[in-house]
Write a protein that holds these residues in place. Structure first.
Motif, PDB file in Angstrom:
ATOM      1  N   ILE A 172       0.814  -1.217   0.000  1.00  0.00           N
ATOM      2  CA  ILE A 172       0.000   0.000   0.000  1.00  0.00           C
ATOM      3  C   ILE A 172       0.848   1.267   0.000  1.00  0.00           C
ATOM      4  N   ARG A 173       2.112   1.136   0.429  1.00  0.00           N
ATOM      5  CA  ARG A 173       3.003   2.299   0.567  1.00  0.00           C
ATOM      6  C   ARG A 173       3.705   2.595  -0.757  1.00  0.00           C
ATOM      7  N   LYS A 174       3.695   3.839  -1.152  1.00  0.00           N
ATOM      8  CA  LYS A 174       4.316   4.269  -2.405  1.00  0.00           C
ATOM      9  C   LYS A 174       5.809   3.933  -2.399  1.00  0.00           C
ATOM     10  N   ASN A 175       6.279   3.389  -3.507  1.00  0.00           N
ATOM     11  CA  ASN A 175       7.695   3.063  -3.676  1.00  0.00           C
ATOM     12  C   ASN A 175       8.239   2.118  -2.620  1.00  0.00           C
ATOM     13  N   CYS A 176       7.395   1.220  -2.152  1.00  0.00           N
ATOM     14  CA  CYS A 176       7.851   0.228  -1.179  1.00  0.00           C
ATOM     15  C   CYS A 176       7.241  -1.126  -1.530  1.00  0.00           C
ATOM     16  N   MET A 177       7.967  -1.891  -2.308  1.00  0.00           N
ATOM     17  CA  MET A 177       7.556  -3.239  -2.704  1.00  0.00           C
ATOM     18  C   MET A 177       6.219  -3.245  -3.446  1.00  0.00           C
ATOM     19  N   GLU A 178       5.984  -2.225  -4.234  1.00  0.00           N
ATOM     20  CA  GLU A 178       4.759  -2.193  -5.043  1.00  0.00           C
ATOM     21  C   GLU A 178       4.710  -3.381  -6.008  1.00  0.00           C
ATOM     22  N   SER A 179       5.863  -3.786  -6.501  1.00  0.00           N
ATOM     23  CA  SER A 179       5.914  -4.881  -7.467  1.00  0.00           C
ATOM     24  C   SER A 179       5.709  -6.238  -6.822  1.00  0.00           C
ATOM     25  N   ALA A 180       5.872  -6.328  -5.500  1.00  0.00           N
ATOM     26  CA  ALA A 180       5.773  -7.583  -4.735  1.00  0.00           C
ATOM     27  C   ALA A 180       6.910  -8.549  -5.073  1.00  0.00           C
ATOM     28  N   LYS A 181       7.960  -8.067  -5.703  1.00  0.00           N
ATOM     29  CA  LYS A 181       9.053  -8.930  -6.130  1.00  0.00           C
ATOM     30  C   LYS A 181      10.305  -8.711  -5.284  1.00  0.00           C
ATOM     31  N   GLY A 182      11.111  -9.789  -5.167  1.00  0.00           N
ATOM     32  CA  GLY A 182      12.384  -9.703  -4.484  1.00  0.00           C
ATOM     33  C   GLY A 182      12.260  -9.862  -2.980  1.00  0.00           C
ATOM     34  N   LEU A 183      13.416 -10.021  -2.339  1.00  0.00           N
ATOM     35  CA  LEU A 183      13.433 -10.098  -0.881  1.00  0.00           C
ATOM     36  C   LEU A 183      13.462  -8.685  -0.299  1.00  0.00           C
ATOM     37  N   TYR A 184      12.977  -8.559   0.910  1.00  0.00           N
ATOM     38  CA  TYR A 184      12.779  -7.239   1.510  1.00  0.00           C
ATOM     39  C   TYR A 184      13.502  -7.085   2.849  1.00  0.00           C
ATOM     40  N   VAL A 185      13.223  -7.992   3.787  1.00  0.00           N
ATOM     41  CA  VAL A 185      13.728  -7.828   5.147  1.00  0.00           C
ATOM     42  C   VAL A 185      15.243  -7.941   5.205  1.00  0.00           C
ATOM     43  N   ASN A 186      15.827  -8.765   4.350  1.00  0.00           N
ATOM     44  CA  ASN A 186      17.270  -8.982   4.435  1.00  0.00           C
ATOM     45  C   ASN A 186      18.085  -7.765   3.981  1.00  0.00           C
ATOM     46  N   LEU A 272     -10.182  -4.674  -1.873  1.00  0.00           N
ATOM     47  CA  LEU A 272      -9.938  -6.117  -1.785  1.00  0.00           C
ATOM     48  C   LEU A 272      -9.187  -6.614  -3.014  1.00  0.00           C
ATOM     49  N   LYS A 273      -9.573  -6.140  -4.180  1.00  0.00           N
ATOM     50  CA  LYS A 273      -8.917  -6.579  -5.418  1.00  0.00           C
ATOM     51  C   LYS A 273      -7.440  -6.182  -5.410  1.00  0.00           C
ATOM     52  N   LEU A 274      -7.142  -4.962  -4.989  1.00  0.00           N
ATOM     53  CA  LEU A 274      -5.751  -4.527  -4.927  1.00  0.00           C
ATOM     54  C   LEU A 274      -4.958  -5.376  -3.932  1.00  0.00           C
ATOM     55  N   LEU A 275      -5.554  -5.646  -2.773  1.00  0.00           N
ATOM     56  CA  LEU A 275      -4.867  -6.413  -1.734  1.00  0.00           C
ATOM     57  C   LEU A 275      -4.621  -7.853  -2.163  1.00  0.00           C
ATOM     58  N   THR A 276      -5.635  -8.524  -2.656  1.00  0.00           N
ATOM     59  CA  THR A 276      -5.477  -9.938  -3.006  1.00  0.00           C
ATOM     60  C   THR A 276      -4.568 -10.118  -4.217  1.00  0.00           C
ATOM     61  N   ASP A 277      -4.626  -9.191  -5.168  1.00  0.00           N
ATOM     62  CA  ASP A 277      -3.714  -9.284  -6.318  1.00  0.00           C
ATOM     63  C   ASP A 277      -2.268  -9.175  -5.858  1.00  0.00           C
ATOM     64  N   TRP A 278      -2.011  -8.202  -4.971  1.00  0.00           N
ATOM     65  CA  TRP A 278      -0.652  -8.026  -4.466  1.00  0.00           C
ATOM     66  C   TRP A 278      -0.238  -9.233  -3.639  1.00  0.00           C
ATOM     67  N   PHE A 279      -1.128  -9.733  -2.803  1.00  0.00           N
ATOM     68  CA  PHE A 279      -0.817 -10.868  -1.930  1.00  0.00           C
ATOM     69  C   PHE A 279      -0.459 -12.103  -2.745  1.00  0.00           C
ATOM     70  N   GLU A 280      -1.221 -12.388  -3.778  1.00  0.00           N
ATOM     71  CA  GLU A 280      -0.925 -13.546  -4.633  1.00  0.00           C
ATOM     72  C   GLU A 280       0.446 -13.392  -5.281  1.00  0.00           C
ATOM     73  N   LYS A 281       0.737 -12.212  -5.787  1.00  0.00           N
ATOM     74  CA  LYS A 281       2.046 -11.982  -6.402  1.00  0.00           C
ATOM     75  C   LYS A 281       3.167 -12.187  -5.384  1.00  0.00           C
ATOM     76  N   ARG A 282       2.956 -11.671  -4.177  1.00  0.00           N
ATOM     77  CA  ARG A 282       3.999 -11.750  -3.155  1.00  0.00           C
ATOM     78  C   ARG A 282       4.281 -13.191  -2.752  1.00  0.00           C
ATOM     79  N   ILE A 283       3.237 -13.948  -2.504  1.00  0.00           N
ATOM     80  CA  ILE A 283       3.426 -15.340  -2.094  1.00  0.00           C
ATOM     81  C   ILE A 283       4.072 -16.146  -3.208  1.00  0.00           C
TER      82      ILE A 283
END
Length: 299
Positions: A172-186, A272-283
């Motif tokens: 949801i945050r601008k310029n923060c993992m919008e693509s849902a790709k790659g590792l983040y915490v590390n 909901l559509k934005l959230l679930t689309d992003w969630f599926e991509k992330r997983i």
């Protein structure tokens, strides 16, 4: 929790990595805080622009402190030494221990066994996966709870507990993992999780935990829950937009933080559509990182 007036340090400590610790200090009735130095050095990081990028040294106490003069210096020192132990294991590949209140070289013990003496590793594994899924910009900034039970019945191991405060998470945050790709915490400013991610045995535990989560259909069930509750409580959600008819993007603060997609949301269905689309991509992306490349999740 210690009894009123207890001066000893053998108590349970619950505290928060907190960018707002200085605000607590400025208030007469603020919670006790302590500030640490990360030794031998801090970890380099490479966050995205939209994530909070400053390394935090302040911690705010959440559990009861009955004597600031004894207990705060004690927990500050313990946290600093635990960081030193983790840093040496992850960066220098060297086990060190706490002996008589000082850091000493560990003898005849491997890195994993040494860390297991001081950290609840499973809690770090769960926290790492959880934050890799939700991509919380605050992971190294604030609202990050830690516990250390030094009482006679405590295990005396640092653990991560009680995840919360996810208003900027899940893409949801601008310029923060919008693509849902790659590792983040590390590559985050949370140096605890950042350091653990550099340990081979830890990454193997992450993969094992991920496989169990997939075998239990955790992610499919999560998606199903989101869609089911959205339909079940559609009337309740609609009342939000009746009470506040303008879109989220009408808030000036939101415009500087939210992704463009969320700025124009006018219904729960759209959100909901934005959230679930992003969630599926992330997983599905993390399946490539941690899993065995099973078929993509979808529901």
């Amino acid at each position: 929790e210690p009894d009123e007036g207890y001066n000893g340090t053998d108590i349970g400590y619950c505290f928060e990595l907190d960018s707002y610790a200085s605000r607590e200090d400025a208030q007469d009735d603020g919670d006790p805080t302590f500030t640490v130095k990360y030794k031998p050095k801090e970890v380099t990081y490479q966050m995205e622009w939209g994530a909070n990028q400053t390394i935090q040294h302040g911690y705010t106490m959440l559990s009861t402190i009955t004597n600031k003069e004894t207990q705060l210096p004690y927990i500050k020192n313990q946290v600093e030494m635990l960081y030193t132990i983790l840093y040496n294991a992850a960066i220098n590949k060297k086990p060190v221990c706490i002996e008589n209140g000082e850091i000493k070289d560990s003898i005849n013990i491997d890195i994993r066994e040494n860390l297991e003496n001081y950290f609840n590793i499973d809690s770090f594994v769960d926290s790492y996966i959880f934050n890799e899924i939700c991509c919380n910009p605050d992971v190294g900034y604030s609202s990050f709870y830690m516990c250390l039970d030094m009482s006679s019945s405590g295990d005396k191991k640092l653990r991560f507990d009680v995840p919360w405060d996810f208003d900027s998470s899940f893409g949801i945050r601008k310029n923060c993992m919008e693509s849902a790709k790659g590792l983040y915490v590390n590559r985050s400013t949370n140096m605890w999780l950042n350091l653990f991610s550099k340990l081979d045995f830890f990454n193997e535990k992450v993969k094992d935990r991920w496989e169990k989560m997939r075998n239990d259909y955790l992610f499919e069930n999560s998606l199903y829950m989101l869609k089911t509750y959205s339909a079940k409580y559609a009337t309740n959600y609609s009342e939000n937009f009746s009470r506040w008819p303008t879109c989220i993007g009408s808030n000036s603060d939101a415009k500087s933080e939210l992704t463009n997609g969320y700025l124009n949301v006018k219904s729960q269905t759209e959100a909901l559509k934005l959230l679930t689309d992003w969630f599926e991509k992330r997983i599905n992306n993390l399946e490539g990182e941690f899993g065995s490349n099973r078929s993509k999740i979808s529901i």
